[in-house]
Design a protein around this motif. Structure first.
Motif, PDB file in Angstrom:
ATOM      1  N   ALA A 127       0.832  -1.212   0.000  1.00 30.04           N
ATOM      2  CA  ALA A 127       0.000   0.000   0.000  1.00 30.04           C
ATOM      3  C   ALA A 127       0.862   1.256   0.000  1.00 30.04           C
ATOM      4  CB  ALA A 127      -0.924  -0.017   1.215  1.00 30.04           C
ATOM      5  N   GLU A 128       1.952   1.234   0.760  1.00 35.21           N
ATOM      6  CA  GLU A 128       2.854   2.390   0.801  1.00 35.21           C
ATOM      7  C   GLU A 128       3.405   2.715  -0.589  1.00 35.21           C
ATOM      8  OE1 GLU A 128       5.925   1.411   3.530  1.00 35.21           O
ATOM      9  OE2 GLU A 128       4.606   1.419   5.296  1.00 35.21           O
ATOM     10  N   LEU A 129       3.645   1.660  -1.376  1.00 35.39           N
ATOM     11  CA  LEU A 129       4.227   1.836  -2.711  1.00 35.39           C
ATOM     12  C   LEU A 129       3.173   1.979  -3.795  1.00 35.39           C
ATOM     13  CD1 LEU A 129       7.042  -0.853  -2.386  1.00 35.39           C
ATOM     14  CD2 LEU A 129       7.344   1.643  -2.364  1.00 35.39           C
ATOM     15  N   GLY A 130       1.897   1.910  -3.410  1.00 36.10           N
ATOM     16  CA  GLY A 130       0.818   2.056  -4.374  1.00 36.10           C
ATOM     17  C   GLY A 130       0.653   0.872  -5.296  1.00 36.10           C
ATOM     18  N   VAL A 131       1.055  -0.303  -4.851  1.00 36.03           N
ATOM     19  CA  VAL A 131       0.935  -1.525  -5.649  1.00 36.03           C
ATOM     20  C   VAL A 131      -0.148  -2.406  -5.044  1.00 36.03           C
ATOM     21  CG1 VAL A 131       2.109  -3.571  -6.536  1.00 36.03           C
ATOM     22  CG2 VAL A 131       3.371  -1.410  -6.287  1.00 36.03           C
ATOM     23  N   GLU A 132      -1.075  -2.809  -5.873  1.00 39.02           N
ATOM     24  CA  GLU A 132      -2.194  -3.621  -5.396  1.00 39.02           C
ATOM     25  C   GLU A 132      -1.785  -5.086  -5.271  1.00 39.02           C
ATOM     26  OE1 GLU A 132      -6.859  -4.533  -6.639  1.00 39.02           O
ATOM     27  OE2 GLU A 132      -5.708  -2.924  -7.613  1.00 39.02           O
ATOM     28  N   ALA A 175      11.790  -8.560   1.125  1.00 41.90           N
ATOM     29  CA  ALA A 175      10.887  -8.904   0.026  1.00 41.90           C
ATOM     30  C   ALA A 175       9.451  -8.692   0.470  1.00 41.90           C
ATOM     31  CB  ALA A 175      11.099 -10.347  -0.418  1.00 41.90           C
ATOM     32  N   ALA A 176       8.561  -8.520  -0.507  1.00 44.05           N
ATOM     33  CA  ALA A 176       7.160  -8.226  -0.188  1.00 44.05           C
ATOM     34  C   ALA A 176       6.270  -9.459  -0.230  1.00 44.05           C
ATOM     35  CB  ALA A 176       6.615  -7.175  -1.158  1.00 44.05           C
ATOM     36  N   SER A 177       6.746 -10.559  -0.804  1.00 47.05           N
ATOM     37  CA  SER A 177       5.898 -11.748  -0.897  1.00 47.05           C
ATOM     38  C   SER A 177       6.756 -13.003  -0.947  1.00 47.05           C
ATOM     39  CB  SER A 177       4.991 -11.691  -2.132  1.00 47.05           C
ATOM     40  OG  SER A 177       5.740 -11.798  -3.323  1.00 47.05           O
ATOM     41  N   THR A 178       6.151 -14.123  -0.605  1.00 42.24           N
ATOM     42  CA  THR A 178       6.869 -15.396  -0.670  1.00 42.24           C
ATOM     43  C   THR A 178       5.937 -16.567  -0.416  1.00 42.24           C
ATOM     44  OG1 THR A 178       8.897 -16.518   0.025  1.00 42.24           O
ATOM     45  CG2 THR A 178       7.502 -15.637   1.768  1.00 42.24           C
ATOM     46  N   PHE A 179       6.510 -17.759  -0.556  1.00 45.49           N
ATOM     47  CA  PHE A 179       5.822 -19.019  -0.269  1.00 45.49           C
ATOM     48  C   PHE A 179       6.049 -19.429   1.181  1.00 45.49           C
ATOM     49  CE2 PHE A 179       7.147 -23.448   0.373  1.00 45.49           C
ATOM     50  CZ  PHE A 179       5.939 -24.109   0.223  1.00 45.49           C
ATOM     51  N   LEU A 180       5.057 -20.081   1.765  1.00 48.37           N
ATOM     52  CA  LEU A 180       5.197 -20.759   3.050  1.00 48.37           C
ATOM     53  C   LEU A 180       4.156 -21.866   3.115  1.00 48.37           C
ATOM     54  CD1 LEU A 180       2.545 -19.297   4.205  1.00 48.37           C
ATOM     55  CD2 LEU A 180       4.072 -17.957   5.610  1.00 48.37           C
ATOM     56  N   PHE A 181       4.166 -22.628   4.215  1.00 47.78           N
ATOM     57  CA  PHE A 181       3.084 -23.562   4.470  1.00 47.78           C
ATOM     58  C   PHE A 181       2.084 -22.877   5.389  1.00 47.78           C
ATOM     59  CE2 PHE A 181       6.339 -26.673   3.213  1.00 47.78           C
ATOM     60  CZ  PHE A 181       5.622 -27.277   2.200  1.00 47.78           C
ATOM     61  N   ALA A 182       0.823 -23.170   5.182  1.00 47.08           N
ATOM     62  CA  ALA A 182      -0.231 -22.433   5.872  1.00 47.08           C
ATOM     63  C   ALA A 182      -0.122 -22.531   7.384  1.00 47.08           C
ATOM     64  CB  ALA A 182      -1.604 -22.922   5.407  1.00 47.08           C
ATOM     65  N   ASN A 183       0.433 -23.632   7.913  1.00 48.93           N
ATOM     66  CA  ASN A 183       0.555 -23.745   9.362  1.00 48.93           C
ATOM     67  C   ASN A 183       1.589 -22.785   9.940  1.00 48.93           C
ATOM     68  OD1 ASN A 183       2.376 -25.723   7.994  1.00 48.93           O
ATOM     69  ND2 ASN A 183       3.167 -25.984  10.051  1.00 48.93           N
ATOM     70  N   THR A 209      10.103  -1.724  -8.861  1.00 45.49           N
ATOM     71  CA  THR A 209      10.175  -0.442  -9.562  1.00 45.49           C
ATOM     72  C   THR A 209       9.750   0.706  -8.666  1.00 45.49           C
ATOM     73  OG1 THR A 209       9.711  -1.522 -11.687  1.00 45.49           O
ATOM     74  CG2 THR A 209       9.331   0.857 -11.551  1.00 45.49           C
ATOM     75  N   ALA A 210       8.629   0.525  -7.954  1.00 43.27           N
ATOM     76  CA  ALA A 210       8.095   1.594  -7.102  1.00 43.27           C
ATOM     77  C   ALA A 210       9.014   1.906  -5.926  1.00 43.27           C
ATOM     78  CB  ALA A 210       6.710   1.208  -6.595  1.00 43.27           C
ATOM     79  N   SER A 211       9.756   0.902  -5.472  1.00 41.70           N
ATOM     80  CA  SER A 211      10.651   1.111  -4.322  1.00 41.70           C
ATOM     81  C   SER A 211      12.051   1.531  -4.745  1.00 41.70           C
ATOM     82  CB  SER A 211      10.748  -0.171  -3.494  1.00 41.70           C
ATOM     83  OG  SER A 211      11.419  -1.198  -4.222  1.00 41.70           O
ATOM     84  N   GLY A 212      12.278   1.654  -6.044  1.00 43.91           N
ATOM     85  CA  GLY A 212      13.602   2.001  -6.526  1.00 43.91           C
ATOM     86  C   GLY A 212      14.626   0.908  -6.261  1.00 43.91           C
ATOM     87  N   GLY A 213      14.135  -0.318  -6.181  1.00 44.29           N
ATOM     88  CA  GLY A 213      15.025  -1.449  -5.927  1.00 44.29           C
ATOM     89  C   GLY A 213      15.312  -1.697  -4.467  1.00 44.29           C
ATOM     90  N   ALA A 214      14.696  -0.915  -3.581  1.00 43.32           N
ATOM     91  CA  ALA A 214      14.940  -1.088  -2.146  1.00 43.32           C
ATOM     92  C   ALA A 214      14.194  -2.283  -1.573  1.00 43.32           C
ATOM     93  CB  ALA A 214      14.535   0.181  -1.393  1.00 43.32           C
ATOM     94  N   LEU A 215      13.132  -2.705  -2.266  1.00 41.53           N
ATOM     95  CA  LEU A 215      12.330  -3.841  -1.812  1.00 41.53           C
ATOM     96  C   LEU A 215      12.077  -4.768  -2.991  1.00 41.53           C
ATOM     97  CD1 LEU A 215      10.565  -5.132   0.489  1.00 41.53           C
ATOM     98  CD2 LEU A 215       8.646  -3.795  -0.417  1.00 41.53           C
TER      99      LEU A 215
END
Length: 430
Positions: free
Chosen positions: A167-172, A272-280, A192-198
């Motif tokens: 939300a801070e970066l305006g990305v849905e 990073a803003a997203s990733t895989f995990l197991f639901a537990n 792109t929105a973070s300038g490569g910081a994230l």
């Protein structure tokens, strides 16, 4: 880390998933009464996990000791990194733990080496009960006619997105039924929105568990009873996908990826803003992140589901145990006792014994409710679980990571790595 006794009174930090999974709803825990021990008995139990898992496991082991005077449980626990090597070394030295938490992919290897006690003996002796257990789960862990282990929780795959940073970066954040292309678009926009910081997503090219879903979505399998169940083209496409993500700086570069023991650590640390995990693992990751995290199924599920309900981990009694009856009593307590499961909650996933599901899930919070909804969607619209992993699969899993890393660092092309991996994997699987 080894400690003689756990800490009491620690808060329950349950994380996980729950689904009925056609489990029977019989009343009672099905736990047989323990006979008084013929003198002091010392058991050793090993497991891996987070601090939250250590806390609830130590608490429930304290309770076991209180209910079974004369039996002491030495606790050997830590992180996942190096766990299998440690257990293997202990077996080689004839000093394995009495009770071992083990993941499903290597269970057949341990059983084939005669390192797991046959739990049917404990059932016949009255130390272990299968009241409330679905037959298919028992059959899954029956190898060469012996009940080698029992599931210590059921889970499924999932994906998380840092909603606050997005939300801070305006990305849905992607919506349900998003595709792999949608994930690429999101991850690129974050970078792109973070300038490569994230970074938009952690590089998951080395994860055979993520590739397993990818393969199923392409109507193939990672491993079958006969061996390799996918084509080289499917693996090349997977590794090329992540190579494109790295080239766009949407996914973490290899030197950053290797810094984290688990992909979700990169999200917790704000890398990073997203990733895989197991639901537990979801609720625990949320509590450590400090940011709201959207929980979704894996990308690409809408067209042809690849997710399935999987055994999160197993409990076994070592064939080297000098106290197999008492060790089986401990396994029975952990899996079948309602009071024990009320403490354990759903940190390792939903209990396999239908008699204790209610005890484990009575106090689910908002985050666990999200995981419950996700697991229900997989139960209703998911892929079939794969067959028990063949002997050699543990080595194949390691090879997958090693070849993926060579692609990450530019030592091999996706095609060359896929060809070499498949050839070596086939050799390992016989």
């Amino acid at each position: 880390m080894v400690t003689q006794r756990g800490r009491k009174g620690l808060p329950l930090a349950a994380v996980g998933v729950v689904a009925a999974l056609s489990l029977s709803a019989c009343a009672g825990g099905g736990a047989p009464a323990a006979e008084e021990s013929q003198g002091p008995v010392e058991l050793r139990m090993s497991w891996w996990g987070s601090d939250a898992r250590h806390e609830v496991t130590n608490e429930v082991l304290d309770l076991f000791e209180e209910k079974n005077p004369g039996i002491t449980v030495v606790r050997d626990f830590g992180g996942f990194d190096g766990y299998l090597d440690k257990i293997t070394t202990q077996y080689t030295g004839g000093n394995s733990p009495d009770v071992v938490q083990l993941y499903n992919e290597v269970l057949r290897e341990f059983a084939s080496r005669g390192q797991t006690a046959d739990l049917n003996t404990a059932i016949e002796g009255g130390e272990l009960s299968l009241d409330g257990w679905p037959d298919d789960l028992v059959e899954t862990n029956t190898i060469d006619g012996q009940l080698s282990a029992l599931p210590f929780g059921l889970s499924t795959h999932a994906f998380i997105f840092d909603e606050a940073r997005s939300a801070e970066l305006g990305v849905e954040v992607p919506a349900e039924d998003y595709s792999w292309d949608d994930l690429k678009e999101y991850a690129t926009a974050i970078s792109t929105a973070s300038g490569g910081a994230l970074y938009g997503v952690t590089d998951l090219s080395h994860s055979y568990q993520v590739f397993e879903v990818w393969a199923k979505q392409n109507k193939e399998e990672f491993l079958t009873a006969e061996g390799i169940g996918f084509t080289a083209d499917t693996l090349v496409d997977y590794w090329d996908y992540w190579a494109e993500m790295r080239a766009a700086k949407a996914a973490t570069p290899p030197d950053v990826t290797s810094e984290y023991a688990s992909p979700y650590d990169a999200v917790i640390q704000g890398t990073a803003a997203s990733t895989f995990l197991f639901a537990n693992q979801y609720a625990g990751v949320v509590s450590n992140s400090g940011n709201p995290l959207a929980l979704l199924r894996m990308p690409g599920e809408a067209k042809n589901p690849g997710q399935y309900l999987r055994t999160a981990m197993n409990l076994l009694v070592s064939s080297q145990s000098k106290h197999p009856a008492e060790a089986a009593l401990l396994v029975n307590f952990l899996l079948n006792d309602p009071e024990a499961n009320a403490i354990l909650g759903i940190e390792r996933g939903v209990p396999a014994n239908g008699n204790v599901v209610k005890a484990a899930t009575e106090n689910v919070d908002e985050n666990n409710a999200k995981a419950i909804a996700l697991i229900e969607s997989v139960r209703e619209h998911g892929a079939a679980a794969p067959v028990p992993a063949p002997t050699g699969s543990g080595t194949v899993n390691t090879l997958f990571t090693e070849f993926a890393q060579q692609v990450q660092f530019g030592s091999l092309s996706s095609k060359d790595a896929a060809d070499q991996f498949i050839a070596q994997a086939k050799s390992e699987l016989g």
